[in-house]
Design a protein around this motif. Structure first.
Motif, mmCIF file in Angstrom:
data_model
loop_
_atom_site.group_PDB
_atom_site.id
_atom_site.type_symbol
_atom_site.label_atom_id
_atom_site.label_comp_id
_atom_site.label_asym_id
_atom_site.label_seq_id
_atom_site.Cartn_x
_atom_site.Cartn_y
_atom_site.Cartn_z
ATOM 1 N N SER A 18 -7.671 17.535 11.764
ATOM 2 C CA SER A 18 -8.104 17.681 13.157
ATOM 3 C C SER A 18 -9.031 16.525 13.506
ATOM 4 C CB SER A 18 -8.818 19.018 13.354
ATOM 5 O OG SER A 18 -9.958 19.091 12.547
ATOM 6 N N THR A 52 -13.801 16.252 11.766
ATOM 7 C CA THR A 52 -14.683 17.316 11.302
ATOM 8 C C THR A 52 -13.939 18.087 10.221
ATOM 9 O OG1 THR A 52 -13.898 18.779 13.046
ATOM 10 C CG2 THR A 52 -15.922 17.539 13.503
ATOM 11 N N ASP A 55 -11.873 20.732 8.122
ATOM 12 C CA ASP A 55 -10.836 21.714 8.472
ATOM 13 C C ASP A 55 -11.206 23.066 7.871
ATOM 14 O OD1 ASP A 55 -9.112 20.299 10.049
ATOM 15 O OD2 ASP A 55 -7.790 19.696 8.423
ATOM 16 N N GLY A 56 -12.064 23.802 8.564
ATOM 17 C CA GLY A 56 -12.451 25.127 8.075
ATOM 18 C C GLY A 56 -13.409 25.050 6.912
ATOM 19 N N PRO A 57 -13.618 26.187 6.240
ATOM 20 C CA PRO A 57 -14.525 26.195 5.091
ATOM 21 C C PRO A 57 -13.919 25.428 3.916
ATOM 22 C CG PRO A 57 -13.728 28.423 5.589
ATOM 23 C CD PRO A 57 -13.099 27.489 6.567
ATOM 24 N N VAL A 58 -14.659 24.440 3.425
ATOM 25 C CA VAL A 58 -14.207 23.619 2.303
ATOM 26 C C VAL A 58 -15.357 23.453 1.318
ATOM 27 C CG1 VAL A 58 -12.455 22.351 3.602
ATOM 28 C CG2 VAL A 58 -14.783 21.488 3.544
ATOM 29 N N PRO A 69 -17.400 19.124 2.495
ATOM 30 C CA PRO A 69 -16.997 18.710 3.838
ATOM 31 C C PRO A 69 -16.899 17.196 4.009
ATOM 32 C CG PRO A 69 -19.180 19.691 3.886
ATOM 33 C CD PRO A 69 -18.649 19.871 2.504
ATOM 34 N N ASP A 106 -13.656 16.157 2.575
ATOM 35 C CA ASP A 106 -12.589 16.629 3.452
ATOM 36 C C ASP A 106 -12.352 15.682 4.628
ATOM 37 O OD1 ASP A 106 -10.705 18.814 4.353
ATOM 38 O OD2 ASP A 106 -12.081 18.768 6.060
ATOM 39 N N SER A 166 -22.918 21.734 5.637
ATOM 40 C CA SER A 166 -21.500 21.854 5.959
ATOM 41 C C SER A 166 -21.146 21.348 7.349
ATOM 42 C CB SER A 166 -21.058 23.316 5.816
ATOM 43 O OG SER A 166 -21.796 24.118 6.713
#
Length: 141
Positions: free
Chosen positions: A2, A92, A94-97, A100, A103, A132
């Protein structure tokens, strides 16, 4: 993956310089980058910014620090770097990782590889506001 394309104005950052660094996933773990980030955090900075600046020899230096509104914000002994205005791909997590920062760099590499973005390989900005909350701004052609 994203991301969005954003236009950023010129912005100044102050901090400590690390020469000859690499960008990308897994490049920062356990090394001098993390040590320097910890030194900046000890100053009470709430927003850690890492600006990757191209060198004349094709490598990168990193300035790890904080946003500077003016020269009075610059800590004695730190350097000042200006990121020029331009267009950036903003990533940013992509969800909880688990990591981060890792990611967002993976996303940027995938977006470039798949032709979604055309990297300028100019100044690139990584912003960490909390463990995060991370944004990565990749300079575009």
């Amino acid at each position: 993956m994203s991301f969005e394309i954003v236009k950023r104005g010129a912005q100044d950052f102050g901090g400590l310089v690390l020469p000859n660094v690499e960008t990308g996933p897994g490049e920062r773990a356990g090394g001098l980058v993390e040590f320097t980030r910890e030194r900046i955090l000890q100053r009470g900075v709430s927003e850690i910014v890492t600006v990757y600046v191209p060198n004349r020899d094709g490598g990168l230096s990193a300035v790890i620090g904080y946003p500077c509104g003016d020269l009075d914000d610059l800590v004695v002994g730190d350097v000042l770097v200006r990121v020029p205005a331009g267009y950036f791909a903003a990533f940013t997590p992509d969800g909880p990782v688990d990591d981060p920062i890792d990611d967002v760099w993976r996303q940027a590499e995938l977006a470039a590889k798949e032709g979604h973005i055309d990297r300028a390989f100019a100044e690139e900005v990584e912003v960490t506001r909390a463990p995060s909350v991370v944004e990565l701004f990749i300079s575009l052609v």
